[in-house]
Write an enzyme that holds these catalytic residues in place. Structure first.
Site, PDB file in Angstrom:
ATOM      1  N   LYS A  91      63.943 -33.538 -46.536  1.00 35.26           N
ATOM      2  CA  LYS A  91      65.154 -33.812 -47.298  1.00 35.26           C
ATOM      3  C   LYS A  91      65.827 -35.107 -46.796  1.00 35.26           C
ATOM      4  O   LYS A  91      65.346 -35.729 -45.847  1.00 35.26           O
ATOM      5  CB  LYS A  91      66.087 -32.597 -47.248  1.00 35.26           C
ATOM      6  CG  LYS A  91      65.457 -31.342 -47.898  1.00 35.26           C
ATOM      7  CD  LYS A  91      65.433 -31.401 -49.419  1.00 35.26           C
ATOM      8  CE  LYS A  91      64.437 -30.471 -50.090  1.00 35.26           C
ATOM      9  NZ  LYS A  91      64.654 -29.045 -49.965  1.00 35.26           N
TER      10      LYS A  91
HETATM   11  C1  LIG Z   1      64.187 -27.638 -50.493  1.00 34.00           C
HETATM   12  C2  LIG Z   1      64.902 -26.889 -51.577  1.00 34.00           C
HETATM   13  C3  LIG Z   1      65.520 -25.656 -51.347  1.00 34.00           C
HETATM   14  C4  LIG Z   1      65.335 -24.872 -50.084  1.00 34.00           C
HETATM   15  O1  LIG Z   1      65.734 -25.517 -48.963  1.00 34.00           O
HETATM   16  P1  LIG Z   1      65.370 -24.856 -47.524  1.00 34.00           P
HETATM   17  O2  LIG Z   1      66.313 -25.519 -46.589  1.00 34.00           O
HETATM   18  O3  LIG Z   1      63.943 -25.207 -47.273  1.00 34.00           O
HETATM   19  O4  LIG Z   1      65.590 -23.401 -47.637  1.00 34.00           O
HETATM   20  C5  LIG Z   1      66.266 -25.092 -52.353  1.00 34.00           C
HETATM   21  N1  LIG Z   1      66.382 -25.694 -53.548  1.00 34.00           N
HETATM   22  C6  LIG Z   1      65.780 -26.862 -53.830  1.00 34.00           C
HETATM   23  C7  LIG Z   1      65.971 -27.474 -55.180  1.00 34.00           C
HETATM   24  C8  LIG Z   1      64.998 -27.488 -52.858  1.00 34.00           C
HETATM   25  O5  LIG Z   1      64.365 -28.635 -53.145  1.00 34.00           O
END
Ligand SMILES: *Cc1c(COP(=O)(O)O)cnc(C)c1O
Length: 386
Positions: A186
């Site tokens: 991210k």
């Molecule tokens: C990455 C992601 C999540 C989950 O994030 P985590 O921190 O891995 O639980 C939820 N929603 C979207 C749209 C994502 O891209």
């Protein structure tokens, strides 16, 4: 032979490393002073003193806590876009409620107020807008509809840090919750982690309790307050969703670098846009002048004139040493969601059409200009536009 350029890589600096080492040497490795500091700094970053930030071990945990605090349960419906990661919808199922899937806009891949309105029933309790790739949904219209119908809003902002909507940072809008992700790929990372943001003190309190076993005070308070250290009370069957200090140590420094990361990502997106103009590609939607894109992803779509199918394109890019990805395989195609809720592509024409021709190209701050040039050359070669 040049190295393979991966689709995503985190940018971890010496400060992050030193801070983690400091945690390890200090002996306080789980939730403690650094998680608290990270929360304070995150709330400060949002710049809205009414916002509370609650650190968790993933965005998925955070989304679960948010819906739980809102009292979502069996018989309730929660509206989610089909064009998202499974986490958005799965947390609805954790609570025994029913996700109701909606189509997205064909330019932004975001849920719209119109698709939201059309899905409302007397069972609708919440809506979960996903700011795809880091571009905000049309939140004014979505918030207006939600308020008119008494529907709660939990923004899945996993891609949207930092994203601005009409001058305001996502996290500071008039919704009930906003949840950010610090997963490895991210816009900033803690390895695994997430942040729940709310302006409602009662909802914040519920999340803090449920994030750690339903204990009425968290471990940090427990060891620093005047009450005896051994004493605690369980007020609900909670979860184990707290963020360890080892992770928060990374987050503290990533957050400081986030504005610079965002500037770099925007430059990279603009660089791609320029290089790809005139190619048979549909380029990502651009933000309005009062909005800011987080550029978590750089999604392009192959036009028919490209003369190459998406899967073949990705394989050929891999042959050129470039990692690509697809965002997303929409939930209506995933066996569990498809079969449980009898979903068909015809129900989601925009999302389905987007999925079939979408490719996400690598865009991350560790990439050099030369790396980006490599991607551009490979795209031109694969499209026979070199
Ligand atoms: C990455 C992601 C999540 C989950 O994030 P985590 O921190 O891995 O639980 C939820 N929603 C979207 C749209 C994502 O891209």
């Amino acid at each position: 032979m040049t190295d393979f350029l991966p689709f995503a890589l985190p940018e971890i600096g010496e400060e992050e490393i030193a801070e983690v080492v400091d945690s390890l040497r200090s002996g306080w490795v789980t939730t403690g002073p650094k998680a608290k500091r990270f929360e304070e700094q995150f709330a400060e970053f949002l710049g809205d003193s009414s916002c509370q930030a609650i650190s968790v071990n993933s965005a998925t945990s955070g989304l679960h806590l948010a819906l739980e605090a809102l009292g979502i349960g069996p018989g309730d419906e929660v509206i989610v876009p089909t064009y998202t990661f499974t986490a958005t919808a799965e947390v609805v199922r954790y609570l025994g409620a029913t996700p109701v899937f909606v189509d997205v806009d064909s330019a932004t891949f975001n849920m719209t107020a119109d698709s939201f309105v059309a899905a409302i029933t007397d069972k609708t309790k919440a809506v979960m807008p996903v700011h795809f790739a880091g571009l905000a949904c049309e939140m004014d219209a979505i918030i207006k509809v939600a308020k008119e119908h008494g529907i709660r809003i939990v923004e899945d902002a996993a891609h949207a840090l930092p994203t601005r909507y009409k001058g305001k940072l996502i996290g500071t809008l008039d919704s009930d919750f906003t949840v950010f992700s610090f997963y490895a790929n991210k816009t900033m990372t803690t390895g695994e982690g997430g942040m729940v943001v709310t302006r409602d003190a009662e909802l914040a309190k519920r999340c803090r309790i449920m994030r750690l076993h339903g204990i009425s005070r968290d471990a940090f308070d427990r060891y620093t307050s005047t009450k005896p250290a051994w004493f605690y009370e369980i007020v609900a069957p909670g979860f184990k969703y707290n963020m360890p200090d080892i992770a928060a140590a990374i987050g503290i420094h990533q957050l400081k670098r986030l504005p610079a990361f965002q500037v770099r990502r925007s430059e990279m997106a603009a660089y791609y846009n320029k290089a790809f103009s005139g190619l048979p590609l549909l380029l990502p939607a651009f933000p309005a002048s009062d909005c800011e894109h987080a550029w978590h992803l750089y999604p392009v779509r192959l036009e028919p004139e490209a003369g190459v199918a998406r899967d073949v394109f990705i394989q050929k890019m891999a042959d050129e040493g470039i990692g690509c990805s697809v965002h997303f395989i929409p939930l209506h195609l995933q066996p569990y969601w498809r079969d449980t809720y009898a979903l068909t592509p015809e129900m989601f024409p925009n999302a389905h059409a987007a999925y079939e021709i979408e490719v996400s190209l690598p865009l991350y701050t560790k990439m050099t200009v030369a790396d980006q040039e490599r991607v551009i050359c490979a795209v031109k070669k694969v499209l026979s536009c070199g």
